[in-house]
Design a protein around this motif. Structure first.
Motif, PDB file in Angstrom:
ATOM      1  N   ASN A 130       0.828  -1.199   0.000  1.00 49.68           N
ATOM      2  CA  ASN A 130       0.000   0.000   0.000  1.00 49.68           C
ATOM      3  C   ASN A 130       0.867   1.255   0.000  1.00 49.68           C
ATOM      4  OD1 ASN A 130      -2.342   1.593   0.126  1.00 49.68           O
ATOM      5  ND2 ASN A 130      -2.314   1.609   2.359  1.00 49.68           N
ATOM      6  N   LEU A 131       1.946   1.236   0.797  1.00 54.26           N
ATOM      7  CA  LEU A 131       2.870   2.377   0.824  1.00 54.26           C
ATOM      8  C   LEU A 131       3.471   2.619  -0.554  1.00 54.26           C
ATOM      9  CD1 LEU A 131       4.528   4.541   2.318  1.00 54.26           C
ATOM     10  CD2 LEU A 131       6.200   2.740   2.849  1.00 54.26           C
ATOM     11  N   GLN A 132       3.891   1.556  -1.216  1.00 52.80           N
ATOM     12  CA  GLN A 132       4.439   1.694  -2.563  1.00 52.80           C
ATOM     13  C   GLN A 132       3.418   2.321  -3.515  1.00 52.80           C
ATOM     14  OE1 GLN A 132       5.572  -2.505  -3.054  1.00 52.80           O
ATOM     15  NE2 GLN A 132       7.697  -1.833  -3.273  1.00 52.80           N
ATOM     16  N   ASN A 133       2.171   1.895  -3.401  1.00 58.20           N
ATOM     17  CA  ASN A 133       1.126   2.425  -4.277  1.00 58.20           C
ATOM     18  C   ASN A 133       0.841   3.896  -3.991  1.00 58.20           C
ATOM     19  OD1 ASN A 133       0.783  -0.001  -5.642  1.00 58.20           O
ATOM     20  ND2 ASN A 133      -0.761  -0.751  -4.206  1.00 58.20           N
ATOM     21  N   VAL A 160      12.034   3.579   0.121  1.00 57.77           N
ATOM     22  CA  VAL A 160      10.891   3.060  -0.644  1.00 57.77           C
ATOM     23  C   VAL A 160      10.578   3.999  -1.807  1.00 57.77           C
ATOM     24  CG1 VAL A 160       8.463   2.380  -0.560  1.00 57.77           C
ATOM     25  CG2 VAL A 160       9.960   1.891   1.383  1.00 57.77           C
ATOM     26  N   ALA A 161      10.638   5.305  -1.564  1.00 53.48           N
ATOM     27  CA  ALA A 161      10.377   6.275  -2.631  1.00 53.48           C
ATOM     28  C   ALA A 161      11.411   6.142  -3.746  1.00 53.48           C
ATOM     29  CB  ALA A 161      10.379   7.687  -2.059  1.00 53.48           C
ATOM     30  N   ARG A 162      12.649   5.914  -3.371  1.00 52.89           N
ATOM     31  CA  ARG A 162      13.707   5.729  -4.368  1.00 52.89           C
ATOM     32  C   ARG A 162      13.442   4.469  -5.201  1.00 52.89           C
ATOM     33  NH1 ARG A 162      17.939   7.684  -7.515  1.00 52.89           N
ATOM     34  NH2 ARG A 162      19.620   6.155  -7.639  1.00 52.89           N
ATOM     35  N   ASP A 163      13.035   3.390  -4.533  1.00 49.77           N
ATOM     36  CA  ASP A 163      12.747   2.141  -5.246  1.00 49.77           C
ATOM     37  C   ASP A 163      11.587   2.308  -6.229  1.00 49.77           C
ATOM     38  OD1 ASP A 163      14.749   0.892  -3.865  1.00 49.77           O
ATOM     39  OD2 ASP A 163      13.440  -0.134  -2.439  1.00 49.77           O
TER      40      ASP A 163
END
Length: 284
Positions: free
Chosen positions: A22-25, A49-52
């Motif tokens: 969910n965070l990735q989305n 996570v934002a970088r990924d």
């Protein structure tokens, strides 16, 4: 990121995997993103996570001020260099913020508003319209007037939106191989002062150096709370035996007094977040 069965054993782990996805989305909804990056547990995880997800469309913006020790800034710079993430450092003169030195109960609001206005302006100069920060789901449980500034300025809080707690962020950080997964929690050194007591640059540095001493001695979590000329030390309760060893106790007392404190006291309740808020009459 594939977790190689990390989340397959228990229902709670599967729930954590769902939160991570969910965070990735949530992050994927932004074309470009600026992260207010302190180098702490939460903002490091968010930046990773934002970088990924966004690759080169994410930038870290770090506010440098007297209330954040140089050690913290160095660690933030090292992480960005190793990770290949662009970092912008902006200087904020906290002592010039109206009301900051007087340390009212809403000091954090006054300070955060100026800091995030500075970060937002820096992001806009890069053509980035969205700024995110690392508040997590646990932060709604404490008195945090700075959250009002974040809401007013429409800064995003993806970790809180994904309902990720501090412990869950540490678990995910460990799985991602982040060096901060076990890093002690840190908060702005201005939080070390009793509300209403004047904040000075000298005493901020005194508190920072006292905590650096405690960490250098191997204490896993420590705070030096400033009560005029007294340093009230908070450490984890399971480390009380260590601090009472004669050589360590005498060294701490001697070196903290040498910083300018007249008295050094150990808080028998031990380390806890927001202990300076315990005297506030907060309802609702």
């Amino acid at each position: 990121m594939v977790f190689d069965g990390f989340f397959t054993q228990e229902k709670t782990m599967r729930t954590l995997e769902e939160k991570y996805i969910n965070l990735q989305n949530i992050i994927r909804n932004y074309d470009r993103l600026a992260i207010a990056f302190s180098g702490g547990v939460d903002s490091t995880f968010l930046l990773k996570v934002a970088r990924d997800v966004l690759l080169d469309n994410v930038v870290a913006i770090t506010a440098r001020s007297v209330s954040f020790p140089e050690r913290e800034h160095k660690e933030s710079e090292d992480f960005c260099k190793v990770s290949g993430i662009k970092q912008i450092v902006v200087d904020v003169d906290q002592m010039s913020i109206e009301g900051f030195k007087n340390n009212p109960p809403d000091r954090c609001y006054l300070c955060k508003k100026v800091i995030f206005e500075t970060i937002i302006e820096s992001a806009k100069q890069l053509g980035i319209d969205v700024v995110a920060e690392g508040s997590n789901a646990d932060d709604v449980c404490d008195y945090r007037p700075g959250m009002r500034a974040i809401a007013e300025l429409k800064v995003k809080s993806p970790l809180k939106e994904a309902d990720l707690s501090k412990d869950e962020i540490r678990t995910l950080s460990k799985e991602l191989g982040l060096p901060t997964w076990s890093k002690p929690s840190f908060a702005c050194l201005a939080t070390r002062f009793v509300y209403g007591q004047e904040i000075t640059e000298e005493k901020i540095k005194m508190a920072g150096k006292a905590e650096e001493l405690l960490f250098d001695l191997g204490f896993t979590q420590a705070r030096c709370r400033v009560h005029e000329n007294m340093a009230r030390i908070e450490i984890m309760q399971d480390e009380f035996e260590k601090i009472l060893q004669n050589d360590i106790r005498t060294r701490i007392a001697k070196e903290i007094k040498a910083l300018g404190f007249s008295y050094v006291a150990l808080d028998l309740q031990g380390y806890r977040t927001g202990s300076m808020n315990e005297t506030l009459n907060i309802t609702g």
